[in-house]
Write an enzyme that holds these catalytic residues in place. Structure first.
Site, mmCIF file in Angstrom:
data_model
loop_
_atom_site.group_PDB
_atom_site.id
_atom_site.type_symbol
_atom_site.label_atom_id
_atom_site.label_comp_id
_atom_site.label_asym_id
_atom_site.label_seq_id
_atom_site.Cartn_x
_atom_site.Cartn_y
_atom_site.Cartn_z
ATOM 1 N N SER A 65 0.837 -1.195 0.000
ATOM 2 C CA SER A 65 0.000 0.000 0.000
ATOM 3 C C SER A 65 0.881 1.256 0.000
ATOM 4 O O SER A 65 1.805 1.354 -0.804
ATOM 5 C CB SER A 65 -0.961 -0.048 1.194
ATOM 6 O OG SER A 65 -1.976 0.921 1.063
ATOM 7 N N ASP A 99 -5.459 -2.692 -3.563
ATOM 8 C CA ASP A 99 -4.507 -2.376 -2.497
ATOM 9 C C ASP A 99 -3.874 -3.604 -1.830
ATOM 10 O O ASP A 99 -4.566 -4.539 -1.428
ATOM 11 C CB ASP A 99 -5.249 -1.560 -1.442
ATOM 12 C CG ASP A 99 -4.327 -0.959 -0.412
ATOM 13 O OD1 ASP A 99 -4.052 -1.633 0.594
ATOM 14 O OD2 ASP A 99 -3.865 0.176 -0.633
#
Length: 277
Positions: A40, A164
């Site tokens: 992320s 993500d």
């Protein structure tokens, strides 16, 4: 056994500013990685660290975050959000500003050209798997790892679609061990420093459930680390578990997080931990 130091960078959106301060503290202490692993926002920060794990590299990363705040790369105001979700249906932001930022500041474009080996992870939609990237173009992989559901659209790479990396690895310490790390520095964003509280209101239930789902793999991996591996979880310098909110995206708050993490991590590395603010 050959010594192998890994920097592991977790997710957390705008809270990833803490990792800038941690990186600066590590660089000033003369601690450099043999391997960088990120997920992320930690994938974005990790790519820059892997390109130049020095004090100069830390300064470049700080410049990147100044632009993140100035251009609203990771966050926008509610009115703009409402307009964009009405237009895009599934997401609020596009990848264009983040892609421009990577192109402008990251000194190399391929994984193979980084100063230090780097890997980042994203969640592949089609088979719900964790996909690791360590070769080819850096930007698409980092964008995929940073594609928070609802905030950014999925990224298409070689026919598959990715979201993500925090969905599958919030702090990928296990990956560093798989790659032979004997000493690990965890650059987290402050959330895992505080225990969760039992929900007391309906709106607390979703928050606690989300935090459990994102933390549990990291917690379990910590319990399985061999005694021969040294693990250092760098402190964020904050006294409470932060949440990703508009207030955290303000320039003053981002600068505070960087300085708090820098001070706390500097003290930790010197063997003199300080109380969080």
């Amino acid at each position: 056994m050959t010594e192998r130091t890994a920097f592991v960078l977790g997710g957390g959106g705008v809270l990833g500013a803490s990792q800038v301060g941690m990186m600066r503290a590590l660089a000033e202490a003369g601690i450099t990685p043999d391997l960088v692993v990120g997920t992320s926002i930690g994938a974005l920060n990790g790519a820059f660290i892997a390109s130049d794990p020095t004090v100069w590299g830390a300064e470049r990363l700080a410049s990147v975050w100044e632009e993140v705040v100035r251009e609203g790369v990771l966050w926008e105001r509610p009115v703009r959000k409402a307009a964009k979700i009405a237009r895009n249906v599934t997401h609020l932001l596009t990848h264009a500003p983040l892609a421009t930022l990577i192109d402008r500041y990251l000194p190399v474009h391929e994984f193979e050209d980084l100063a230090v080996p780097f890997q980042c992870v994203a969640a592949r939609i089609e088979d719900s798997s964790a996909a690791w990237f360590d070769a080819g173009p850096i930007a698409p992989a980092v964008l995929a790892s940073c594609s928070v559901p609802g905030l950014f659209p999925p990224v298409r790479i070689d026919g598959a679609h990715y979201l993500d990396g925090g969905l599958v690895h919030s702090i990928p310490i296990g990956r560093a061990l798989e790659l032979g790390a004997t000493c690990v520095y965890v650059l987290q964003v402050g959330r895992v420093e505080q225990p969760l509280a039992v929900p007391r209101a309906p709106w607390d239930v979703a928050t606690v459930a989300f935090e459990i789902s994102r933390r549990h793999r990291y917690v379990e991996e910590l319990t399985r680390i061999p005694e021969s591996v040294a693990v250092h979880v760098l402190p964020s310098g904050t006294s409470s578990a932060p949440t990703v909110s508009l207030s955290q995206a303000r320039g003053r708050r981002v600068a505070e997080r960087i300085e708090q993490a820098y001070a706390a991590s500097t003290a930790y590395l010197a063997g003199d931990p300080v109380e969080p603010d």
